[in-house]
Design a protein around this motif. Sequence first.
Motif, short mmCIF file in Angstrom:
data_model
loop_
_atom_site.label_atom_id
_atom_site.label_comp_id
_atom_site.label_asym_id
_atom_site.label_seq_id
_atom_site.Cartn_x
_atom_site.Cartn_y
_atom_site.Cartn_z
N UNK A 17 0.82 -1.39 -0.24
CA UNK A 17 -0.01 -0.04 0.21
C UNK A 17 0.85 1.35 0.09
N UNK A 18 1.91 1.33 0.82
CA UNK A 18 2.97 2.43 0.63
C UNK A 18 3.54 2.68 -0.78
N UNK A 19 3.85 1.46 -0.93
CA UNK A 19 4.45 1.67 -2.40
C UNK A 19 3.40 2.01 -3.54
N UNK A 20 2.28 1.66 -3.41
CA UNK A 20 1.54 2.22 -4.39
C UNK A 20 0.94 3.56 -4.11
N UNK A 21 1.10 4.00 -2.76
CA UNK A 21 0.74 5.49 -2.61
C UNK A 21 2.08 6.22 -3.19
N UNK A 22 3.06 5.78 -3.04
CA UNK A 22 4.28 6.39 -3.73
C UNK A 22 4.21 6.54 -5.08
N UNK A 23 3.78 5.42 -5.69
CA UNK A 23 3.66 5.41 -7.22
C UNK A 23 2.73 6.47 -7.73
N UNK A 24 1.30 6.51 -6.95
CA UNK A 24 0.22 7.45 -7.45
C UNK A 24 0.83 8.92 -7.03
N UNK A 25 1.34 9.08 -5.77
CA UNK A 25 1.82 10.55 -5.70
C UNK A 25 2.99 10.87 -6.66
N UNK A 26 3.72 10.19 -6.77
CA UNK A 26 5.08 10.49 -7.76
C UNK A 26 4.27 10.94 -9.17
N UNK A 27 3.28 10.27 -9.66
CA UNK A 27 2.60 10.58 -10.97
C UNK A 27 2.36 12.04 -10.86
N UNK A 28 1.93 12.64 -9.85
CA UNK A 28 1.38 14.15 -9.98
C UNK A 28 2.43 15.19 -10.45
N UNK A 29 3.52 14.64 -10.35
CA UNK A 29 4.96 15.34 -10.70
C UNK A 29 5.18 15.20 -12.31
N UNK A 30 4.60 14.41 -12.72
CA UNK A 30 5.01 14.00 -14.34
C UNK A 30 3.88 14.35 -15.13
#
Length: 125
Positions: free
Chosen positions: A40-53
């Motif tokens: 869940x933490x890895x998924x959250x990091x993946x989702x959050x990082x997308x907002x800077x792309x």
Amino acid sequence: MPAIIAAHIATAIFSVILGTAVLLAKKGTPRHKWLGRFWAVAMLATALSSFDIRELSPGHFSWVHGLSLLTIVSLGRATWAIRQGNIRGHQLAMRGSLIGLVMAGIAAVATPHRLLNLIVTGWIA
């Protein structure tokens, strides 16, 4: 490759591997619970990082960011469901998140001119 894209790809790949391990682990065990938390933490990091792309729509959010919001909501729903004892709701939300992640990866690889497509097909040095 920009660092944020590298981080996004790395967390996404890690999420696929970890999500598969969670899915295959015996349910309800401490191992399943800890792997699930890390996933869940890895998924959250993946989702959050997308907002800077913002490669699809330079300077703006695109429809892909809506999927990231959906992922964040789904992770929250899954967490809430399991804390309420709603195992079925938890399973549906988590499976949906993993399926969505895999589909997003396939789409990124299959879409011409996307960075992941260029890397996989060898069109980028």
